[in-house]
Design an enzyme around this catalytic site. Structure first.
Site, short mmCIF file in Angstrom:
data_model
loop_
_atom_site.label_atom_id
_atom_site.label_comp_id
_atom_site.label_asym_id
_atom_site.label_seq_id
_atom_site.Cartn_x
_atom_site.Cartn_y
_atom_site.Cartn_z
N GLU A 211 -0.39 0.11 7.64
CA GLU A 211 0.47 -0.40 8.72
C GLU A 211 0.65 0.60 9.86
OE1 GLU A 211 1.13 -0.63 5.53
OE2 GLU A 211 1.69 -2.69 5.00
N PHE B 33 13.61 -6.18 -4.23
CA PHE B 33 12.23 -5.69 -4.20
C PHE B 33 11.71 -5.64 -2.76
CE2 PHE B 33 7.61 -6.63 -4.38
CZ PHE B 33 7.22 -5.42 -4.96
N GLN B 34 11.18 -4.50 -2.39
CA GLN B 34 10.64 -4.25 -1.04
C GLN B 34 11.67 -4.49 0.07
OE1 GLN B 34 6.75 -6.23 -0.76
NE2 GLN B 34 5.82 -4.36 -1.53
N LYS C 41 12.91 -13.48 5.44
CA LYS C 41 11.97 -14.56 5.10
C LYS C 41 12.62 -15.93 5.18
CE LYS C 41 8.46 -15.58 1.59
NZ LYS C 41 7.95 -15.16 0.26
N MET D 205 -5.73 24.11 15.69
CA MET D 205 -4.64 24.64 16.49
C MET D 205 -3.71 25.50 15.63
SD MET D 205 -3.50 24.95 19.49
CE MET D 205 -3.70 23.68 20.75
#
Lengths: 162, 568
Positions: free
Chosen positions: B47, B109-110, B159, B475
């Site tokens: 993502e 959950f999530q 949802k 760097m």
């Protein structure tokens, strides 16, 4: 010397606004002395009174940053003495002698106060005044060995003088 | 019509053609609705890449990229890309699913509080309480992302609201693409011109002996490139630019002195250090350009153009603040200045032109393949429309120092957040500009998002992938060499075979080890249709100069290991 400034903030009355404002001040490391919020007359708006410690430059910076939040209607930076300010204290004290009762009454007379309830020698009082006068009240009480059982402050609310 | 369908229709109504996304449990209704939508899905492999690809679209076009992720880990994976967009003022819309409203707060959950997590790194965020709000929120999000100072906007949709049926009235409204009424009472766009401030700025310029212009991203975000050109050509003020100012002006002019800052050119840093008036146009005086702040602002005045008033006096005290769109404020100032004003500071200008000739940027060694060598070959072959992206580190600075594009939005890099892994996924979004896209990464940064080779292969996104492999985190290694006695802790990398890696994803992949091979392969990349990857094996321990050591003044710019501008 550290000064204090008052930010008078009008916001939308929307979920999360308090969190956006307070977390902004935290992450920019401003010192918040007091923050209060309540609904404005118009239900769609809330009014914040934020007291911050710092100089004028810092206070203006805080105001500009707050103003940048989408849900903010307006922000005003005020010197405290140019605002009308009030704070409420609720306190329960234990008074054991007539001498202490006298001192309590004297202290109460210096601010706007009322005794709300009494249970034996426990007295619950309400005090309304500027934060400084409420500080002075506490100093007097503690100096006289009156035991403070419980003490809660509302934080200051302020508005511009008409 | 349900909330998920309303969301897609609202996105279509706002001219969205692609969404960079990854599916998951709490965005299934949106995915289900997507199959009936004209919006193209780009299936990323992480993502974070969705957020960067969306940025790539925004940065290279003038549109607003959209990314989508599921709740919990999907949402938290977006965070780096959102923070990056915030610091670089990039318009972007991030949409996340969340668990059913009844489950919010239950550690379902999530479930994560993505609105809370993102609070400091978004311009604004929404949690959708009712599906009926979706069209208005989407319209507001586009308005907020693009207007004023641009930035990312997050829309978190539980949802249940994706599944909820919207009212007939709202459905009709979005089906007809009616104008949606925004409800943003406190949101203020910049004020009208303040002519007093314009006149004050003009007066400061007239009194200046050693003026210098620093221009930055704000010029490009305000579409003020033509106004900057007019201002600079009329006033003949020596000018320098920030990392994000690249492309704001045709910087091949005599008085264009180079990029400013920690790895700015000697002349640019010298000019700003010794100037008596700095005109900052669309810049925020970030620490990477100012060096030691107390010395930076010594003995000089500042005129500051910005759209965000909270930038004024943040880092430097401005004598004049010009608040507003630069496309409005700058031409107003130009009008008040006479042509020929540049003669006032002619000596200063000539001195700087001589310094510029005396302190050129290194063209790099020719006996071996170096990053500078590859970058110079690449720049020699670019067309006017080509877009170059970099990751973060040495190659970013070498690329930035040497890039003189004719147009803006051709150099895309992570400036504020400095995100390694930026280049490859952002390049994916930039391909939708329709222009050739070159993604440069080091071997370190490339591996932070190399999984996106799968996305590039699956969608046949025409990214020309350059890996400058010096087998070091270059760097950091440079700092360890210069300031930590060559104590190379965790900077040498044992890398995979990048050519085999590219081939494993089905992308034509090649390797260059000499300047000759490099030149040939760059030509091949230029002409190649579709994604192509080339690993350039470059020499390991080169250093980026000029350099201002962290915390020091621009006056201490090191032109090389033992050469400073104040001694030069």
């Amino acid at each position: 010397m550290k000064e204090r400034f008052i930010l008078l903030v009008v916001t939308r009355n929307a979920p999360g606004v308090l969190s956006r404002v307070s977390s902004l001040l935290r992450r920019k490391l401003f010192n918040i002395d007091s923050l209060t919020v309540g609904r404005a007359i118009c239900n769609r708006e809330s009014r914040f009174t934020i007291v911050i410690e710092g100089n004028k430059v810092e206070a203006n910076k805080a105001a500009l940053l707050i103003e940048r939040l989408v849900e903010i209607r307006s922000v005003k930076v005020m010197k405290p003495e140019l605002c009308l300010r009030r704070e409420i204290v609720l306190a329960t004290v234990k008074v054991d002698s007539p001498a202490q009762t006298k001192i309590l009454h004297e202290a109460e007379d210096a601010v706007l106060s009322q005794e709300l309830s009494q249970n034996g020698n426990l007295i619950t009082i309400e005090l309304i005044d500027t934060s400084q006068k409420l500080d002075a009240f506490l100093v007097k009480i503690e100096a006289s060995s009156i035991e403070v059982i419980d003490w809660v402050r509302s934080g200051v609310i302020a508005m511009e003088q008409a | 019509m349900i909330g998920a369908q309303a969301l897609l229709k609202a996105l279509e109504n706002n001219a969205v053609t692609e969404v960079y996304a990854y599916p998951g449990g709490t965005v299934l209704p949106i995915y289900d609705a997507m199959s009936g939508s004209n919006i193209r899905r780009i299936l990323v492999r992480h993502e974070q890449a969705a957020a960067f690809a969306a940025q790539g679209y925004s940065r290279s076009t003038q549109g607003v990229g959209v990314c989508l992720a599921t709740s919990g880990p999907g949402a938290t994976n977006l965070v780096t890309g959102i923070a990056d967009a915030m610091l670089d003022s990039i318009p972007m819309i991030a949409i996340t699913g969340n668990v059913f409203k009844e489950l919010i707060g239950s550690d379902a959950f999530q479930e994560t509080d993505i609105v809370g997590i993102c609070e400091p790194i978004v311009k604004h965020s929404y949690f959708i309480e009712s599906a009926n709000d979706i069209p208005r929120v989407v319209a507001e999000a586009f308005h907020l992302a693009q207007s004023g100072r641009p930035g990312p906007v997050l829309i978190d949709i539980p949802k249940c609201q994706q599944n909820a049926v919207i009212s007939a009235e709202i459905q009709k409204q979005i089906e007809n693409n009616d104008l949606v009424e925004l409800d943003l009472p406190g949101y203020k766009l910049p004020p009208a011109l303040d002519t007093d401030q314009i006149n004050a700025a003009a007066q400061l310029i007239k009194n200046a002996k050693k003026p210098v212009v620093i221009y930055g991203h704000g010029v490009i975000l305000s579409n003020a490139e033509a106004h900057l050109k007019e201002f600079l050509e009329q006033t003949k003020i020596p000018n320098v630019w920030t990392l994000h100012g690249i492309g704001g002006y045709d910087n091949t002019q005599d008085l264009s002195l180079g990029m400013l800052g920690m790895h700015g050119t000697g002349t640019a840093n010298f000019a700003v250090h010794h100037s008596d008036l700095v005109i900052g146009i669309g810049i925020r005086f970030d620490d990477r350009i100012t060096g030691k702040l107390t010395e930076f602002s010594l003995n000089k005045k500042f005129i500051h153009f910005d759209i965000d008033s909270s930038e004024f006096n943040k880092n430097v005290p401005a004598a004049v603040c010009l608040h507003g769109q630069i496309r409005d404020t700058l031409p107003a100032l130009t009008k008040t200045l006479e042509t020929g004003i540049g003669e006032t500071w002619q000596d200063w200008s000539q001195d700087l032109v001589l310094k510029k000739a005396a302190w050129p940027l290194s063209t790099g060694p020719t006996d071996r393949l170096t990053e500078i060598g590859v970058i110079n070959q690449l720049y020699g072959s670019l067309g006017e429309e080509d877009i170059v992206l970099t990751d973060v580190g040495q190659h970013q600075m070498w690329s930035a120092q040497r890039f003189f594009p004719k147009k803006s939005r051709k150099f895309l890099t992570s400036g504020g957040l400095g995100t390694m892994g930026f280049s490859l996924p952002t390049a994916m979004g930039a391909t939708f500009s329709g222009h050739p896209v070159w993604s440069i990464s080091g071997d370190g940064g490339f591996q932070m998002n190399s999984q996106e080779l799968a996305t590039i292969a699956q969608d046949n996104l025409p990214v020309k992938i350059i890996i400058l492999n010096n087998s070091f985190l270059g760097m950091v290694r440079q700092w360890q060499e210069l300031f930590y006695d060559k104590n190379y802790v965790d900077t040498p990398l044992k890398n995979p075979d990048f050519v085999k890696l590219g081939e494993a994803y089905g992308i034509p992949s090649f390797r260059a080890e000499t300047l000759e091979e490099s030149a040939k392969l760059i030509t091949k990349m230029k002409d190649f249709d579709g994604p192509i990857l080339v690993e350039f094996k470059v020499s390991k321990e080169e250093n980026v100069f000029p350099m201002v050591p962290a915390g020091e003044s621009l006056g201490n710019t090191m032109l090389g290991r033992n050469k400073k501008i104040d001694k030069a």
